[in-house]
Design a protein around this motif. Structure first.
Motif, PDB file in Angstrom:
ATOM      1  N   VAL A 182      35.090 -17.779  35.383  1.00  0.00           N
ATOM      2  CA  VAL A 182      34.225 -16.989  34.487  1.00  0.00           C
ATOM      3  C   VAL A 182      34.288 -17.585  33.245  1.00  0.00           C
ATOM      4  N   GLN A 183      33.554 -17.066  32.091  1.00  0.00           N
ATOM      5  CA  GLN A 183      33.553 -17.491  30.665  1.00  0.00           C
ATOM      6  C   GLN A 183      34.237 -16.509  29.852  1.00  0.00           C
ATOM      7  N   LEU A 184      34.891 -16.848  28.927  1.00  0.00           N
ATOM      8  CA  LEU A 184      35.750 -16.214  28.038  1.00  0.00           C
ATOM      9  C   LEU A 184      35.307 -16.700  26.672  1.00  0.00           C
ATOM     10  N   GLU A 185      34.695 -15.742  25.861  1.00  0.00           N
ATOM     11  CA  GLU A 185      34.246 -16.114  24.465  1.00  0.00           C
ATOM     12  C   GLU A 185      35.588 -15.967  23.578  1.00  0.00           C
ATOM     13  N   ASP A 186      35.296 -16.870  22.416  1.00  0.00           N
ATOM     14  CA  ASP A 186      36.423 -17.022  21.330  1.00  0.00           C
ATOM     15  C   ASP A 186      36.766 -15.493  20.649  1.00  0.00           C
ATOM     16  N   PRO A 187      38.058 -15.579  20.167  1.00  0.00           N
ATOM     17  CA  PRO A 187      38.015 -14.100  19.607  1.00  0.00           C
ATOM     18  C   PRO A 187      37.402 -13.909  18.345  1.00  0.00           C
ATOM     19  N   LYS A 188      37.113 -12.765  18.266  1.00  0.00           N
ATOM     20  CA  LYS A 188      36.442 -12.312  17.124  1.00  0.00           C
ATOM     21  C   LYS A 188      37.444 -11.879  15.820  1.00  0.00           C
ATOM     22  N   GLU A 189      36.783 -11.468  14.898  1.00  0.00           N
ATOM     23  CA  GLU A 189      37.787 -10.967  13.776  1.00  0.00           C
ATOM     24  C   GLU A 189      38.814  -9.938  14.283  1.00  0.00           C
ATOM     25  N   GLY A 190      40.023 -10.122  14.070  1.00  0.00           N
ATOM     26  CA  GLY A 190      41.042  -9.134  14.273  1.00  0.00           C
ATOM     27  C   GLY A 190      41.296  -9.151  15.968  1.00  0.00           C
ATOM     28  N   GLU A 191      40.900 -10.407  16.533  1.00  0.00           N
ATOM     29  CA  GLU A 191      41.268 -10.131  17.907  1.00  0.00           C
ATOM     30  C   GLU A 191      42.243 -11.579  17.944  1.00  0.00           C
ATOM     31  N   VAL A 192      42.832 -11.638  19.269  1.00  0.00           N
ATOM     32  CA  VAL A 192      43.830 -12.667  19.736  1.00  0.00           C
ATOM     33  C   VAL A 192      43.317 -13.056  21.105  1.00  0.00           C
ATOM     34  N   MET A 193      43.480 -14.328  21.470  1.00  0.00           N
ATOM     35  CA  MET A 193      43.206 -14.951  22.603  1.00  0.00           C
ATOM     36  C   MET A 193      44.369 -15.234  23.130  1.00  0.00           C
ATOM     37  N   VAL A 194      45.015 -14.807  24.327  1.00  0.00           N
ATOM     38  CA  VAL A 194      46.284 -15.232  24.859  1.00  0.00           C
ATOM     39  C   VAL A 194      46.128 -15.644  26.316  1.00  0.00           C
ATOM     40  N   LYS A 195      46.702 -16.791  26.528  1.00  0.00           N
ATOM     41  CA  LYS A 195      46.699 -17.234  27.915  1.00  0.00           C
ATOM     42  C   LYS A 195      47.772 -16.642  28.758  1.00  0.00           C
ATOM     43  N   VAL A 196      47.299 -15.859  29.851  1.00  0.00           N
ATOM     44  CA  VAL A 196      48.151 -14.675  30.400  1.00  0.00           C
ATOM     45  C   VAL A 196      49.065 -15.714  31.339  1.00  0.00           C
ATOM     46  N   VAL A 197      50.384 -15.528  31.431  1.00  0.00           N
ATOM     47  CA  VAL A 197      51.262 -16.192  32.318  1.00  0.00           C
ATOM     48  C   VAL A 197      51.899 -15.148  33.366  1.00  0.00           C
ATOM     49  N   ALA A 198      51.914 -13.876  33.255  1.00  0.00           N
ATOM     50  CA  ALA A 198      52.259 -12.810  34.057  1.00  0.00           C
ATOM     51  C   ALA A 198      51.680 -11.516  33.848  1.00  0.00           C
ATOM     52  N   SER A 199      51.363 -10.551  35.069  1.00  0.00           N
ATOM     53  CA  SER A 199      50.643  -9.693  34.732  1.00  0.00           C
ATOM     54  C   SER A 199      51.212  -8.782  35.960  1.00  0.00           C
ATOM     55  N   GLY A 200      51.494  -7.377  35.577  1.00  0.00           N
ATOM     56  CA  GLY A 200      51.807  -6.353  36.658  1.00  0.00           C
ATOM     57  C   GLY A 200      50.890  -5.906  37.070  1.00  0.00           C
ATOM     58  N   THR A 201      50.770  -5.159  38.124  1.00  0.00           N
ATOM     59  CA  THR A 201      49.896  -4.424  38.742  1.00  0.00           C
ATOM     60  C   THR A 201      50.201  -3.058  39.022  1.00  0.00           C
ATOM     61  N   CYS A 202      49.374  -2.141  38.105  1.00  0.00           N
ATOM     62  CA  CYS A 202      49.735  -0.774  38.089  1.00  0.00           C
ATOM     63  C   CYS A 202      48.959   0.160  38.731  1.00  0.00           C
ATOM     64  N   HIS A 203      49.451   1.344  38.962  1.00  0.00           N
ATOM     65  CA  HIS A 203      48.791   2.404  39.548  1.00  0.00           C
ATOM     66  C   HIS A 203      47.288   2.635  38.876  1.00  0.00           C
ATOM     67  N   THR A 204      47.476   2.473  37.442  1.00  0.00           N
ATOM     68  CA  THR A 204      46.177   2.916  36.710  1.00  0.00           C
ATOM     69  C   THR A 204      45.023   1.792  36.980  1.00  0.00           C
ATOM     70  N   ASP A 205      45.499   0.402  37.398  1.00  0.00           N
ATOM     71  CA  ASP A 205      44.473  -0.571  37.842  1.00  0.00           C
ATOM     72  C   ASP A 205      43.502  -0.169  38.901  1.00  0.00           C
ATOM     73  N   MET A 206      44.396   0.360  39.969  1.00  0.00           N
ATOM     74  CA  MET A 206      43.940   0.961  41.216  1.00  0.00           C
ATOM     75  C   MET A 206      43.011   2.061  41.027  1.00  0.00           C
ATOM     76  N   VAL A 207      43.514   3.093  40.123  1.00  0.00           N
ATOM     77  CA  VAL A 207      42.750   4.201  39.986  1.00  0.00           C
ATOM     78  C   VAL A 207      41.110   3.745  39.255  1.00  0.00           C
ATOM     79  N   ALA A 208      41.167   2.863  38.235  1.00  0.00           N
ATOM     80  CA  ALA A 208      40.121   2.142  37.900  1.00  0.00           C
ATOM     81  C   ALA A 208      39.277   1.650  38.833  1.00  0.00           C
ATOM     82  N   ARG A 209      39.927   0.814  39.648  1.00  0.00           N
ATOM     83  CA  ARG A 209      39.061   0.317  40.642  1.00  0.00           C
ATOM     84  C   ARG A 209      38.486   1.322  41.702  1.00  0.00           C
ATOM     85  N   ASP A 210      39.301   2.326  41.912  1.00  0.00           N
ATOM     86  CA  ASP A 210      38.589   3.305  42.852  1.00  0.00           C
ATOM     87  C   ASP A 210      37.675   4.411  42.254  1.00  0.00           C
ATOM     88  N   GLN A 211      37.646   4.132  40.754  1.00  0.00           N
ATOM     89  CA  GLN A 211      36.627   4.838  39.868  1.00  0.00           C
ATOM     90  C   GLN A 211      37.188   6.360  39.880  1.00  0.00           C
TER      91      GLN A 211
END
Length: 141
Positions: free
Chosen positions: A20-49
């Motif tokens: 996918v394409q990621l735009e450059d950060p706008k004012e007040g934003e930061v772009m981070v190269k993600v090196v680790a991410s957990g998977t949480c129940h909240t992610d599954m709740v969002a996926r399942d709507q």
């Protein structure tokens, strides 16, 4: 910039890793190269709507990584800093200004993009913007 992201496209669907394409950060934003991410129940709740997050979306809200770019006005971090990511908050409402960003008056709009007139979408695929999540979408590089 081209990145990889795990995208969920419909209620209960699996995650598909795509370029996918990621735009450059706008004012007040930061772009981070993600090196680790957990998977949480909240992610599954969002996926399942159970949380009405518009799909398709790039979920993930327990990320850590290295700052790659900073937008105008960012003074708290610099390129190369190692960071742990958190939820988005406006920094301007009464709750934020009194040290309570976890109850930001704009929390839902900024983190779930529900009924937002101007959502902070920065990730797109084939010209279609994907919903971002919790101000970070850490299921992406």
């Amino acid at each position: 910039m081209e990145i990889k992201a795990a995208i969920t496209t419909e209620k209960g669907s699996p995650f598909y890793v795509e370029q996918v394409q990621l735009e450059d950060p706008k004012e007040g934003e930061v772009m981070v190269k993600v090196v680790a991410s957990g998977t949480c129940h909240t992610d599954m709740v969002a996926r399942d709507q159970e949380y009405p997050v518009p799909l398709p979306a790039v979920l993930g809200h327990e990320g850590a990584g290295v700052v790659e770019k900073v937008g105008d006005g960012v003074k708290s971090v610099s390129e190369g800093d190692h960071v742990v990511l958190s939820f988005a908050y406006c920094g301007r409402c009464k709750n934020c200004l009194t040290g309570h960003p976890y109850v930001c008056e704009n929390f839902t709009e900024l983190n779930f993009i529900v009924d937002s007139p101007n959502p902070p979408r920065r990730i797109h695929r084939d010209g279609e913007y994907l919903t971002t999540f919790f101000g970070q979408s850490s299921f992406a590089t």
